[in-house]
Motif scaffolding. Structure first.
Motif, PDB file in Angstrom:
ATOM      1  N   ILE A  99       0.821  -1.216   0.000  1.00 45.45           N
ATOM      2  CA  ILE A  99       0.000   0.000   0.000  1.00 45.45           C
ATOM      3  C   ILE A  99       0.851   1.260   0.000  1.00 45.45           C
ATOM      4  O   ILE A  99       0.333   2.362  -0.080  1.00 45.45           O
ATOM      5  N   ALA A 119      -1.391  -2.319   8.918  1.00 44.89           N
ATOM      6  CA  ALA A 119      -0.269  -1.954   8.027  1.00 44.89           C
ATOM      7  C   ALA A 119       1.037  -2.471   8.615  1.00 44.89           C
ATOM      8  O   ALA A 119       1.269  -2.367   9.820  1.00 44.89           O
ATOM      9  N   ASN A 231       3.561  12.680   4.458  1.00 38.80           N
ATOM     10  CA  ASN A 231       3.495  12.033   5.768  1.00 38.80           C
ATOM     11  C   ASN A 231       2.304  12.483   6.606  1.00 38.80           C
ATOM     12  O   ASN A 231       2.290  12.329   7.824  1.00 38.80           O
ATOM     13  N   MET A 233      -1.832  11.947   6.541  1.00 41.15           N
ATOM     14  CA  MET A 233      -2.934  11.234   5.883  1.00 41.15           C
ATOM     15  C   MET A 233      -4.235  11.987   6.192  1.00 41.15           C
ATOM     16  O   MET A 233      -4.435  12.459   7.321  1.00 41.15           O
ATOM     17  N   ASN A 370      -6.366   3.265  -0.357  1.00 42.24           N
ATOM     18  CA  ASN A 370      -6.983   2.715   0.855  1.00 42.24           C
ATOM     19  C   ASN A 370      -8.502   2.673   0.747  1.00 42.24           C
ATOM     20  O   ASN A 370      -9.186   2.537   1.734  1.00 42.24           O
TER      21      ASN A 370
HETATM   22  P1  ADP Z   1       8.671   6.310   4.398  1.00 47.71           P
HETATM   23  O1  ADP Z   1       9.379   6.461   5.699  1.00 47.71           O
HETATM   24  O2  ADP Z   1       9.398   5.334   3.558  1.00 47.71           O
HETATM   25  O3  ADP Z   1       8.345   7.606   3.716  1.00 47.71           O
HETATM   26  P2  ADP Z   1       5.907   6.161   5.305  1.00 47.71           P
HETATM   27  O4  ADP Z   1       5.692   5.742   6.713  1.00 47.71           O
HETATM   28  O5  ADP Z   1       5.802   7.614   5.028  1.00 47.71           O
HETATM   29  O6  ADP Z   1       7.287   5.580   4.753  1.00 47.71           O
HETATM   30  O7  ADP Z   1       4.879   5.369   4.396  1.00 47.71           O
HETATM   31  C1  ADP Z   1       4.854   5.471   2.978  1.00 47.71           C
HETATM   32  C2  ADP Z   1       3.428   5.464   2.473  1.00 47.71           C
HETATM   33  O8  ADP Z   1       2.757   4.277   2.910  1.00 47.71           O
HETATM   34  C3  ADP Z   1       2.604   6.611   3.019  1.00 47.71           C
HETATM   35  O9  ADP Z   1       2.689   7.759   2.224  1.00 47.71           O
HETATM   36  C4  ADP Z   1       1.198   6.026   3.046  1.00 47.71           C
HETATM   37  O10 ADP Z   1       0.618   6.155   1.769  1.00 47.71           O
HETATM   38  C5  ADP Z   1       1.412   4.551   3.318  1.00 47.71           C
HETATM   39  N1  ADP Z   1       1.248   4.261   4.741  1.00 47.71           N
HETATM   40  C6  ADP Z   1       2.221   4.243   5.696  1.00 47.71           C
HETATM   41  N2  ADP Z   1       1.717   3.901   6.901  1.00 47.71           N
HETATM   42  C7  ADP Z   1       0.403   3.688   6.717  1.00 47.71           C
HETATM   43  C8  ADP Z   1      -0.683   3.309   7.583  1.00 47.71           C
HETATM   44  N3  ADP Z   1      -0.504   3.079   8.887  1.00 47.71           N
HETATM   45  N4  ADP Z   1      -1.915   3.189   7.036  1.00 47.71           N
HETATM   46  C9  ADP Z   1      -2.112   3.413   5.714  1.00 47.71           C
HETATM   47  N5  ADP Z   1      -1.146   3.763   4.852  1.00 47.71           N
HETATM   48  C10 ADP Z   1       0.107   3.912   5.337  1.00 47.71           C
END
Ligand code: ADP
Ligand code: MG
Length: 444
Positions: A99, A119, A231, A233, A370
């Motif tokens: 995702i 997730a 970062n 949502m 999602n």
């Molecule tokens: P990174 O540190 O690699 O940037 P992130 O934690 O920002 O990783 O996650 C990357 C993407 O994954 C986010 O932009 C979001 O779309 C999705 N994502 C991450 N955590 C969640 C979550 N708990 N629920 C839904 N989507 C998530």
């Protein structure tokens, strides 16, 4: 990238034992001598060699015979170990689609035995920096390949610890469920990253909420350091959830003010560009969580909150974090890596060709669907028996049996015929290593 967990269902206990042995060996070997894997695994003579073949076939390990006969764990191998632990803890029972692809992580949907979708974030520290420097061979030479395991594990621990502490202090973050190795299990956030949101019904409200988060973090002694539209949502009701914490720093960090201002700037820029919104003067003081709107009566003259005025005042989360097992030393190690990686990224931005730029753009923006209509299908995972008799991969690496590389080369030749079918040139290379070693001994 798809995470193919099919093989995980069929791997035997012994195969996992050998995979864990490779992981343990990597604590002090870039390439783990086959003989060391065999000794750590402690299977009947020759047992480990047979299993090593299966692991290679499933791409869970990589075979390297450039110096001596040995193995290292692949990303997939490390993923399998962590996922298997999550399954054995009864936390997840299936892995679904990807995702999210972050700069340094892959995020997958997983399902719990109770049927809840969650997730799972797999940290891949070193991914962008390795990509960035891939043309500079000299650079890679100085890297210890254990570092990606070690750093990714630290990032996962940090993310889990921060997410838990923030959640307990009322911040809108996913619920941190558990962590193991480089992966963090958390609740699934409904909605989309703000970067995909074209319109908001109430941009000023969202802006205040978001800026309020930056300031409330600072009041609790923390700076996000990657606070941007990727970062955050946003769900259908425009509720905002903050994610992605491995790069957070304390307000006592030497560059704290710069990081704080950078987070603030990101939000000002994004809201200006995307929603054509910029706020009237804003003043935020210690101990209050909401931004106070001064109707244009702005002391700073630009509406940005002042770091000095905001930072501190509330219970500092630093102590809470130390209690979780994430130490100051861990923080320093991660910070060093992240700062270095950022530097390399900036450097490489100028140098990389356009094909790679496109690729990195994709890494940033390839994000979640999602929506409830998205097809949910999970590869079901079960583990038979318990893990009690498995080797403990948290064991002190110093307690591993010592195997010198030269000795390994000699033993490798002895093992050649019975266990692993090495291509002829590998055999030649090992034999020449042994020959060189003998010559060196004679000269001595
Ligand atoms: P990174 O540190 O690699 O940037 P992130 O934690 O920002 O990783 O996650 C990357 C993407 O994954 C986010 O932009 C979001 O779309 C999705 N994502 C991450 N955590 C969640 C979550 N708990 N629920 C839904 N989507 C998530
Ligand atoms: Mg992110």
């Amino acid at each position: 990238m798809k995470l193919d967990v099919n093989a995980l269902r069929y791997l035997t206990k012994d195969e996992f034992r050998v995979l864990t042995a490779v992981e343990m060996g990597m604590k002090n070997h870039e390439i783990v001598p086959a003989e060391l894997v065999d000794r750590i695994a402690g299977l009947k003579h020759g047992g480990a060699y047979k299993n090593m073949k299966t692991l290679l076939r499933h791409k869970l390990t990589h075979h390297d015979s450039s110096k001596y006969d040995g193995f290292r764990l692949t990303n997939l191998g490390y993923d399998y170990l962590a996922i298997r632990t999550m399954v054995s803890r009864g936390l997840i029972s299936g892995v679904g689609r990807q995702i999210g692809v972050g700069k340094e992580s892959d995020i997958f949907e997983v399902v719990t035995p109770e049927g809840e979708t969650m997730a799972l974030k797999l940290h891949r520290l070193g991914r962008t920096s390795f990509r960035a420097v891939k043309s500079k061979r000299d650079y890679l030479k100085h890297r210890n390949s254990y570092s990606w395991l070690y750093l990714s594990r630290l990032a996962a621990l940090k993310e889990y610890a921060f997410m838990k502490a923030l959640g307990e202090h009322g911040f809108p973050v996913p619920r941190a469920v558990d962590w193991n190795r480089h992966c963090v299990l958390m609740t699934l956030v409904k909605g989309f990253p703000m970067v995909q949101v074209k319109q908001l019904s109430d941009p000023p409200k969202a802006f205040d909420t978001v800026l309020g988060l930056i300031t409330r973090l600072a009041q609790h002694g923390l700076i996000h350091c990657d606070f941007n539209e990727f970062n955050l949502m946003v769900d259908d009701d425009e509720n905002i959830t903050m994610i992605d914490f491995p790069q957070m720093v304390s307000i006592t960090h030497r560059n704290a003010e710069m990081y704080f201002d950078r987070d603030v700037e990101c939000i000002f820029k994004f809201f200006g560009k995307r929603f054509n919104y910029s706020p009237p003067g804003i003043k935020i003081s210690k101990g209050t969580s909401e931004a106070e709107n001064l109707d244009g009566d702005d002391e700073e003259g630009d509406g940005r909150p002042d770091f000095e005025a905001v930072a501190g005042g509330e219970e500092s989360l630093d102590k809470v974090l130390e209690a979780s097992g994430f130490t100051r030393k861990d923080q320093e190690v991660l910070e060093q890596f992240i700062e270095k990686a950022e530097g390399e990224e900036e450097l490489s931005e100028e140098e990389e060709d356009s094909e790679e730029e496109d690729d990195s753009e994709q890494l940033q923006t390839e994000t979640t669907d999602n929506s409830p209509d998205a097809v949910e299908s999970f590869t079901k995972l079960t583990i038979d028996g318990n893990l009690d008799d498995e080797i403990d991969s948290t064991r002190d690496p110093q307690s591993l049996p010592a195997v010198s590389e030269e000795k390994t080369a000699t033993e490798a030749v002895r093992n050649l015929n019975c266990h692993i079918n090495l291509p002829i040139f590998n055999q030649v290379s090992i034999c020449s290593d042994v020959l060189l070693f003998c010559i060196r001994e004679v000269i001595k």
